[in-house]
Write an enzyme that holds these catalytic residues in place. Structure first.
Site, short mmCIF file in Angstrom:
data_model
loop_
_atom_site.label_atom_id
_atom_site.label_comp_id
_atom_site.label_asym_id
_atom_site.label_seq_id
_atom_site.Cartn_x
_atom_site.Cartn_y
_atom_site.Cartn_z
N LYS A 1 129.99 8.01 71.91
CA LYS A 1 129.44 9.27 72.42
C LYS A 1 130.00 9.57 73.81
O LYS A 1 130.44 10.66 74.10
CB LYS A 1 127.91 9.16 72.46
CG LYS A 1 127.21 10.41 72.89
CD LYS A 1 125.70 10.21 72.81
CE LYS A 1 125.00 11.31 73.60
NZ LYS A 1 123.56 11.13 73.64
N GLU B 1 133.39 -2.01 75.85
CA GLU B 1 133.75 -2.79 74.66
C GLU B 1 134.58 -1.94 73.69
O GLU B 1 135.61 -2.38 73.17
CB GLU B 1 132.48 -3.27 73.92
CG GLU B 1 131.62 -4.23 74.70
CD GLU B 1 130.57 -3.53 75.57
OE1 GLU B 1 130.82 -2.38 76.01
OE2 GLU B 1 129.53 -4.13 75.82
N GLY C 1 122.44 8.16 70.78
CA GLY C 1 123.34 7.21 70.11
C GLY C 1 122.70 6.53 68.92
O GLY C 1 123.26 6.48 67.82
N ARG C 2 121.48 6.02 69.10
CA ARG C 2 120.85 5.25 68.01
C ARG C 2 120.28 6.14 66.91
O ARG C 2 119.72 5.64 65.93
CB ARG C 2 119.79 4.31 68.57
CG ARG C 2 118.77 4.95 69.47
CD ARG C 2 117.96 3.91 70.24
NE ARG C 2 117.06 4.52 71.22
CZ ARG C 2 117.43 4.83 72.46
NH1 ARG C 2 118.66 4.60 72.87
NH2 ARG C 2 116.56 5.37 73.30
N GLU D 1 115.40 -0.43 71.71
CA GLU D 1 116.07 0.35 72.75
C GLU D 1 115.27 1.62 73.05
O GLU D 1 115.29 2.14 74.16
CB GLU D 1 117.51 0.70 72.33
CG GLU D 1 118.36 1.22 73.47
CD GLU D 1 119.85 1.29 73.15
OE1 GLU D 1 120.56 0.29 73.34
OE2 GLU D 1 120.31 2.36 72.71
N HIS E 1 113.81 -19.12 52.88
CA HIS E 1 114.35 -20.48 52.98
C HIS E 1 114.77 -20.81 54.40
O HIS E 1 115.51 -21.76 54.62
CB HIS E 1 115.51 -20.63 51.99
CG HIS E 1 115.04 -20.46 50.58
ND1 HIS E 1 114.48 -21.48 49.86
CD2 HIS E 1 114.98 -19.34 49.80
CE1 HIS E 1 114.13 -21.01 48.66
NE2 HIS E 1 114.41 -19.72 48.61
N LYS F 1 125.39 -3.46 82.18
CA LYS F 1 126.71 -2.82 82.07
C LYS F 1 127.38 -2.75 83.43
O LYS F 1 128.55 -3.07 83.60
CB LYS F 1 126.56 -1.39 81.54
CG LYS F 1 126.46 -1.25 80.06
CD LYS F 1 126.59 0.24 79.71
CE LYS F 1 126.04 0.55 78.34
NZ LYS F 1 126.00 1.95 78.02
O1 F6P Z 1 124.45 0.11 75.59
C1 F6P Z 1 123.62 0.92 74.90
C2 F6P Z 1 124.28 2.19 74.43
O2 F6P Z 1 124.30 3.12 75.45
C3 F6P Z 1 123.56 2.70 73.21
O3 F6P Z 1 122.49 3.47 73.51
C4 F6P Z 1 124.65 3.38 72.49
O4 F6P Z 1 124.32 3.54 71.15
C5 F6P Z 1 125.79 2.43 72.71
O5 F6P Z 1 125.61 1.96 74.02
C6 F6P Z 1 127.16 3.01 72.52
O6 F6P Z 1 127.42 4.08 73.37
P1 F6P Z 1 128.66 5.02 73.14
O7 F6P Z 1 128.50 5.68 71.83
O8 F6P Z 1 128.65 5.99 74.28
O9 F6P Z 1 129.90 4.17 73.16
#
Ligand code: F6P
Length: 546
Positions: free
Chosen positions: A206, A212, A267-268, A353, A384, A512
């Site tokens: 987003k 990452e 995002g979620r 979250e 199990h 972060k």
């Molecule tokens: O670290 C949490 C977060 O901000 C989430 O809320 C989000 O889904 C994820 O990182 C990824 O964010 P982006 O889509 O901006 O890479």
């Protein structure tokens, strides 16, 4: 706005909790033969049974009063009509617009967002059909065979969970791989078997700033160019999903290869947007639309059903009852369906979250326990592994059991065996095994008095472990849409009931920010920052021994 714990319904629930803590579910069932009929609801494709929750008629009506007193209906209208209910970020919360199959206008800042949604869906459709139909060609004129979806958190978990859930509906057109971890082992493992000539990368972020994802995307470009040797080939092999066009341009992805979303999609909650592109590529656009349709059915149910039959609201009320009143601080998600194996991971982000927060709307400390720790795995595997704890551990973990009437693939007796475990476990967690039953059982097995005394306490199961059972017809695209939307609205209601802003995530920003400072210490000469002795010691050990 008064604190929730000052509401009359909250106070009444506190009193009821003291009473109910002395009750056993077994007794409640024995006292009321209509319990299942009373505490279950059915809507197309879903049976929702919450009769094995530790509630009675009085508690249920107090919970419904709590929903009324917290003004859920008003908040619900605010969300569906595009008001900026994510007030810490000044944003509307409109994942429901993404699956608004009625196409009725939804206004944000005086603009109907539905034309934007529809334009993007049309773009997803055209692209998906071109790629799946073999007309989207790579730099050597070959059609795409593999899609690598790069993203993390909400830009990964939803699409990957749905892809896994619908595997059995996919044809052989494309393989879809997911890369979320910045541990290079994951990316390397995926790329090892791929042909750059037939690989398409979907970089989903987003913000397009998530470290990452950007690191994985840059390494993917490097790998690709090592083979392709031509910068212009990137346009045929990299597309992006983002709100941040400046950053996608800066990264080198042409605007026509960018699928957009908007700041009113969290995002979620974003798998319904272009973030769901890998799903559409995998199972086809029509099936992706079915996922949206399933969710839309639940949006209608959530908006138009009275509180006492409103499944997502009841899910939220039960969660609040269990954690804030009965003191259960964890909740297990236990799918008895292999297709839903990623659901616990997905819901961890969804619920924790969103609502793992410590202050009210007004910024005051919440004086009650908020949401539980969410965890779980497929029920059978859990049986199990950790069910011993669920049955006899000295903390109670309420659980959601989820299964389907029909298997995606019919393999002999497997489904009956699977479901017999589902029914057995929910029954056992509720009834337990008391001293009298253990004695009778051991006596029948010919054990001596001494042996019985030795074993007795170990074999007693207290039972009285609350569970909810959700039975879907079959895990297909619509059912997946329905299930996710049920949980999404549950999360929304929890937030309102607990007076928590569910749509921001300030708690993830701290780590972060620190990680980027420390990254410079690890990668650049002469950079060092003050740290506590533990962190400083760990960094030094790493740098000296890596
Ligand atoms: O670290 C949490 C977060 O901000 C989430 O809320 C989000 O889904 C994820 O990182 C990824 O964010 P982006 O889509 O901006 O890479």
């Amino acid at each position: 706005m008064s604190c929730r714990s000052e509401l009359s319904s909250w106070k009444a629930l506190e009193q009821s909790a003291t009473k109910l803590k002395q009750q056993h579910l077994k007794t409640l069932f024995a006292q009321d033969p209509a319990r299942f009929a009373k505490f279950s609801c059915q809507i197309p494709g879903v049976l929702f049974d919450y009769s094995k929750q530790l509630i009675d008629d009085e508690v249920f009506s107090q919970l419904v009063s709590l929903a009324e007193q917290t003004d859920i209906a008003t908040w619900r209208s605010k969300m569906f009509s595009g008001e900026k209910i994510n007030f810490t970020e000044q944003r509307a919360v409109l994942h429901v617009a993404l699956r608004n199959r009625a196409n009725s206008p939804i206004m944000v800042d005086g603009e109907d967002v539905m034309p934007l949604v529809n334009t993007e869906l049309a773009k997803i459709k055209a692209f998906t059909e071109k790629v799946r139909g073999g007309q989207w060609l790579g730099y050597t004129q070959k059609p795409v065979q593999d899609v690598v979806a790069i993203g993390v958190g909400g830009s990964n978990l939803g699409p990957q969970m749905v892809t896994e859930a619908l595997k059995n509906y996919a044809d052989d057109t494309l393989n879809v791989h997911y890369v979320s971890n910045v541990d290079g082992v994951q990316l390397a493992g995926v790329l090892k078997n791929l042909n750059p000539e037939t690989t398409l990368f979907v970089v989903s972020s987003k913000t397009f700033t998530t470290s990452e994802t950007m690191t994985n995307a840059r390494s993917a470009v490097k790998w690709f160019l090592e083979h392709a040797q031509q910068q212009e080939a990137i346009a045929k092999h990299f597309v992006a999903v983002s709100t941040n066009l400046d950053k996608t341009r800066e990264f080198g992805i042409a605007d026509e290869n960018v699928f957009t979303m908007w700041d009113w999609v969290g995002g979620r909650f974003s798998l319904w947007s272009a973030i769901g592109l890998p799903i559409a590529l995998y199972v086809g656009f029509e099936r992706f639309i079915e996922v949206l349709e399933g969710a839309f059915e639940i949006d209608e149910h959530f908006q138009n059903t009275s509180f006492d039959k409103n499944i997502p609201l009841i899910m939220a009320l039960l969660s609040v009852w269990n954690s804030s009143f009965l003191g259960h601080t964890a909740q297990a998600i236990l799918p008895y369906d292999q297709a839903l194996h990623m659901l616990p991971a997905y819901l961890q982000q969804g619920e924790m979250e969103s609502n793992g927060k410590h202050v009210t709307f007004a910024g005051n400390a919440v004086p009650y326990t908020t949401v539980p720790l969410i965890w779980g795995m497929t029920g059978i595997n859990g049986q199990h592994a950790f069910y011993q704890y669920l049955h006899q551990g000295n903390t109670v973990v309420p659980a959601d059991f989820i299964a389907s009437l029909k298997p995606q693939v019919d393999v002999g007796q497997h489904h009956d065996i699977l479901l017999s475990n589902f029914f057995a476990q929910t029954e056992a967690m509720m009834t337990g095994v008391d001293e009298q039953q253990v004695r009778a059982d051991l006596t029948a097995k010919g054990k001596s008095e001494q042996e019985i005394e030795q074993l007795l306490a170990h074999k007693i199961h207290q039972g009285n472990r609350p569970t909810t059972s959700i039975l879907l017809d079959i895990v297909d695209a619509k059912a997946v849409g329905r299930l996710i939307a049920l949980y999404e609205h549950k999360i929304f209601c929890q937030g309102i009931l607990l007076q928590i802003c569910s749509f921001d995530q300030w708690g993830v920003e701290l780590g972060k920010g620190l990680a980027s400072t420390i990254e410079a210490e690890l990668t650049k000469e002469g950079v060092s920052n003050p740290h506590d002795s533990s962190t400083a010691g760990l960094i030094a050990y790493y740098k000296n021994n890596r």
